[in-house]
Design a protein around this motif. Structure first.
Motif: not given
Length: 270
Positions: A226-241
């Motif tokens: 939300e701040a404009g950085g990026r956090a994602a799985r190494i393959d680029g997929s979205e993190y799911r809890v």
């Protein structure tokens, strides 16, 4: 002018109260019988349990139809993880327990609200700084009620906070070959409530996380994105809890830095 939504203000007050009542009076004052080991290098304290019990009760009163998934509840009963696919609160009552038991900073409290496996709100509280990093999906990222935009360190090479603690020998060798020559490596805080703010507030550019448990990462991933950085799985997929058996994630202060690091990790850059 700082502004808090009613929910953000409610969570802030709960986290501040929990820290003032249970955490800060015991900082550097823990007795030996107030610390146990759940596993190798994985301590739990009376503080963890006391705060989780308090927050579980308080959040249930706040939203009676929302499940609660706490780190210590999962340790006692792994089937609690099944609730991560529902609407649920996710609690890390003392993030950075290993630091806390040694009388060291940083440490904090993390709470997230998720629905159908995706974090929709998150709060990371640092009781030493009285700093609340908070976000709601689609509404930006905030620090103590002020909206922020992620900043890079501006350094060349970029600054990477990377731990090899949970890497095997092959993974360490790959890191040394592909990453170390291209980044300024710094120590990690061993506290997600501190590591995610470092990625958005101009202190670190990159972090790699092997273990990606929901109570450590749900709130921070949402806040950084939300701040404009990026956090994602190494393959680029979205993190799911609710993907609690999956490992590996990259966090970065800017999407371009995320992409460059991911490509280098895969060996696609010289």
């Amino acid at each position: 002018m700082t502004e808090f939504s009613p929910l953000d203000a409610e969570i802030r007050d709960l986290l501040r109260f929990a820290a003032e009542r249970s955490m800060m009076p015991r900082f550097r004052m823990l007795a030996e019988d107030e610390i146990e080991m759940k596993g190798e290098g994985d301590p739990v304290t009376v503080v963890d349990r006391e705060i989780e019990e308090f927050l579980s009760e308080a959040l249930t009163k706040l939203a009676p139809d929302v499940a609660v998934v706490g780190e210590e509840a999962v340790a006692a009963d792994p089937t609690v993880l099944d609730k991560l696919s529902e609407a649920c609160w996710i609690i890390d009552p003392l993030d950075g327990t290993a630091n806390f038991t040694k009388g060291k900073e940083p440490f904090g409290i993390i709470v997230a609200l998720a629905d159908a496996g995706i974090a929709v709100a998150g709060w990371l509280y640092d009781p030493i700084k009285d700093r609340l990093c908070h976000a709601r999906k689609g509404d930006g990222a905030y620090v103590n009620g002020e909206r922020i935009t992620a900043q890079t360190t501006g350094q060349t090479p970029p600054v990477a906070g990377i731990s090899t603690l949970f890497l095997n020998a092959e993974q360490r060798a790959e890191m040394d070959e592909k990453i170390t020559p291209h980044y300024t490596l710094v120590d990690i805080p061993r506290c997600a409530a501190e590591q995610y703010p470092r990625l958005a507030l101009g202190e670190n550019d990159i972090s790699v996380f092997k273990r990606t448990l929901a109570w450590d990462h749900a709130a921070g991933v949402l806040w950084l994105n939300e701040a404009g950085g990026r956090a994602a799985r190494i393959d680029g997929s979205e993190y799911r809890v609710d993907e609690h058996d999956r490992t590996g994630m990259i966090g970065a202060s800017h999407p371009d830095l995320w992409e460059a690091f991911a490509k280098r990790l895969e060996g696609r850059l010289d």
